[in-house]
Scaffold this active site. Structure first.
Site, PDB file in Angstrom:
ATOM      1  N   LYS A  77       0.928  -1.240   0.066  1.00  0.00           N
ATOM      2  CA  LYS A  77      -0.163  -0.104   0.107  1.00  0.00           C
ATOM      3  C   LYS A  77       0.890   1.221  -0.020  1.00  0.00           C
ATOM      4  O   LYS A  77       1.949   1.343   0.561  1.00  0.00           O
ATOM      5  CB  LYS A  77      -0.917   0.011   1.137  1.00  0.00           C
ATOM      6  CG  LYS A  77      -1.936  -1.261   1.242  1.00  0.00           C
ATOM      7  CD  LYS A  77      -3.045  -1.101   0.244  1.00  0.00           C
ATOM      8  CE  LYS A  77      -3.989  -2.086   0.230  1.00  0.00           C
ATOM      9  NZ  LYS A  77      -3.384  -3.431  -0.042  1.00  0.00           N
ATOM     10  N   ASP A  78       0.308   2.380  -0.687  1.00  0.00           N
ATOM     11  CA  ASP A  78       1.145   3.619  -0.963  1.00  0.00           C
ATOM     12  C   ASP A  78       1.420   4.347   0.575  1.00  0.00           C
ATOM     13  O   ASP A  78       0.585   4.186   1.555  1.00  0.00           O
ATOM     14  CB  ASP A  78       0.041   4.437  -1.483  1.00  0.00           C
ATOM     15  CG  ASP A  78       0.856   5.690  -2.185  1.00  0.00           C
ATOM     16  OD1 ASP A  78       1.774   6.071  -1.775  1.00  0.00           O
ATOM     17  OD2 ASP A  78       0.517   5.819  -3.499  1.00  0.00           O
ATOM     18  N   ARG A  79       2.522   4.784   0.498  1.00  0.00           N
ATOM     19  CA  ARG A  79       2.877   5.689   1.620  1.00  0.00           C
ATOM     20  C   ARG A  79       2.054   6.876   1.729  1.00  0.00           C
ATOM     21  O   ARG A  79       1.445   7.450   2.815  1.00  0.00           O
ATOM     22  CB  ARG A  79       4.387   6.046   1.577  1.00  0.00           C
ATOM     23  CG  ARG A  79       4.870   7.255   2.558  1.00  0.00           C
ATOM     24  CD  ARG A  79       6.091   7.791   2.107  1.00  0.00           C
ATOM     25  NE  ARG A  79       7.277   6.862   1.866  1.00  0.00           N
ATOM     26  CZ  ARG A  79       8.019   6.383   2.837  1.00  0.00           C
ATOM     27  NH1 ARG A  79       7.849   6.991   4.221  1.00  0.00           N
ATOM     28  NH2 ARG A  79       8.991   5.537   2.780  1.00  0.00           N
TER      29      ARG A  79
END
Length: 338
Positions: A77-79
């Site tokens: 998952k994206d930061r």
């Protein structure tokens, strides 16, 4: 990869801004199954803000005294987002969980299950996006409507290719048996090899979009069944064409490797030409071992449960995508360049 052709090419960009704060991008995993409450593994429902999945895994490993390989995730998952996802750890480490602290991250709940969570153990993701200061709401609505009707071109997003955009080049060198300046660890090697496969897929999809055939059944296409994921080769476009139009099946492009289901006729010739342009052969992918066995990826994905909600000068979008698909590709269709 910013110059990729778009399905909504003729519609103007809607203007505006995105990701001014992490809350503009919310992602919630849609698990393939929920933990049973018993077993040797512990599933953690984790919410994080401004942290990527690998940071959480690394910190968990340190606190629990585990090698990172013992920690399971279904997807990365994206930061720069608020995300919620499952992470699994051995149940024997539960007493040490109280010592886990990482700014921006909290464990919402923990439940036991019989197996470790593995890559791909999810149905997809639910996204909630806020576009700020949208200039052309009509253009946004038209682009979004076309994507809902015909599907989202299933490009790999730019984050697949690394901050320096050189992951795919490194993967190609590995497949050609050449050494990199810095020897990659296991995670980096997998990332580089996957990035090269992904770049070739994006090029194949771009060619289909330019030809207007990304959502058509061509003679020799490998078609993927939407309900089961089963693959078969199209020998009768007049029969399979209506099934594509009804979203029963979708054309599936190449993730090159020795175990990839081969296309036939002109489609096979086009895929062979794509490899030849790179100076590669299918046998080169054997060097990647289990990381580049090869598979098929649909050229389009269907948007689930779409919501389009103007809110003052902002626009709220909510929708579901199957695993492996990128919400940023929906945004690219709405924003166009910039």
């Amino acid at each position: 990869m910013t110059d990729l052709p778009r399905l909504t090419e003729g519609v103007p960009g809607c203007g505006g801004a995105f990701k001014l704060v992490p809350e503009d991008f919310e992602v919630e995993e849609l698990p393939a199954y929920l933990p049973s409450g018993e077993g040797e593994h512990l599933f953690l429902w984790v919410e994080k803000r401004g942290r990527d999945t690998r940071e959480v895994v690394r910190t968990l490993a340190q606190v629990l005294g585990l090698p990172e390989a013992e920690i399971g995730v279904a997807g990365m998952k994206d930061r720069h987002a608020v995300t919620r996802q499952l992470i699994s750890v051995p149940a024997r480490t539960e007493p040490k969980l109280a010592g886990f602290e990482l700014e921006g991250v909290r464990v919402v709940w923990a439940r036991k299950h019989g197996n470790k969570l593995r890559t791909g153990h999810l149905k997809g993701n639910r996204f909630r996006l806020r576009l700020r200061g949208v200039k052309d709401l009509g253009a946004a609505r038209e682009s979004f409507s076309r994507l809902v009707a015909r599907g989202v071109p299933n490009y790999f997003g730019e984050q697949r290719f690394g901050r320096e955009r050189d992951n795919a080049d490194k993967g190609k060198l590995l497949l050609l048996g050449q050494r990199l300046p810095k020897r990659p660890d296991r995670f980096e090697r997998k990332m580089y090899l996957s990035a090269f496969q992904s770049r070739l897929f994006n090029r194949a999809l771009a060619a289909r979009l330019l030809a207007g055939t990304f959502d058509q059944a061509l003679l020799g296409d490998v078609l993927r069944k939407e309900d089961t994921g089963g693959l078969f080769v199209c020998e009768a476009p007049e029969v399979d064409g209506p099934r594509v139009a009804a979203f029963e099946v979708s054309p599936a492009g190449p993730m090159f490797g020795p175990k990839m289901t081969p296309a036939a006729h002109g489609v096979a010739e086009a895929e062979a030409a794509l490899l030849a342009e790179e100076g590669m052969t299918l046998s080169d992918f054997v060097r990647g071992g289990g990381e580049t066995e090869g598979t098929r990826r649909p050229y389009r994905v269907r948007i689930g449960n779409p919501e389009f909600t103007p809110e003052g000068e902002d626009l709220l979008l909510a929708f579901e995508l199957p695993r492996g698909a990128y919400a940023t590709e929906v945004l690219a269709e709405l924003f166009k360049e910039g």
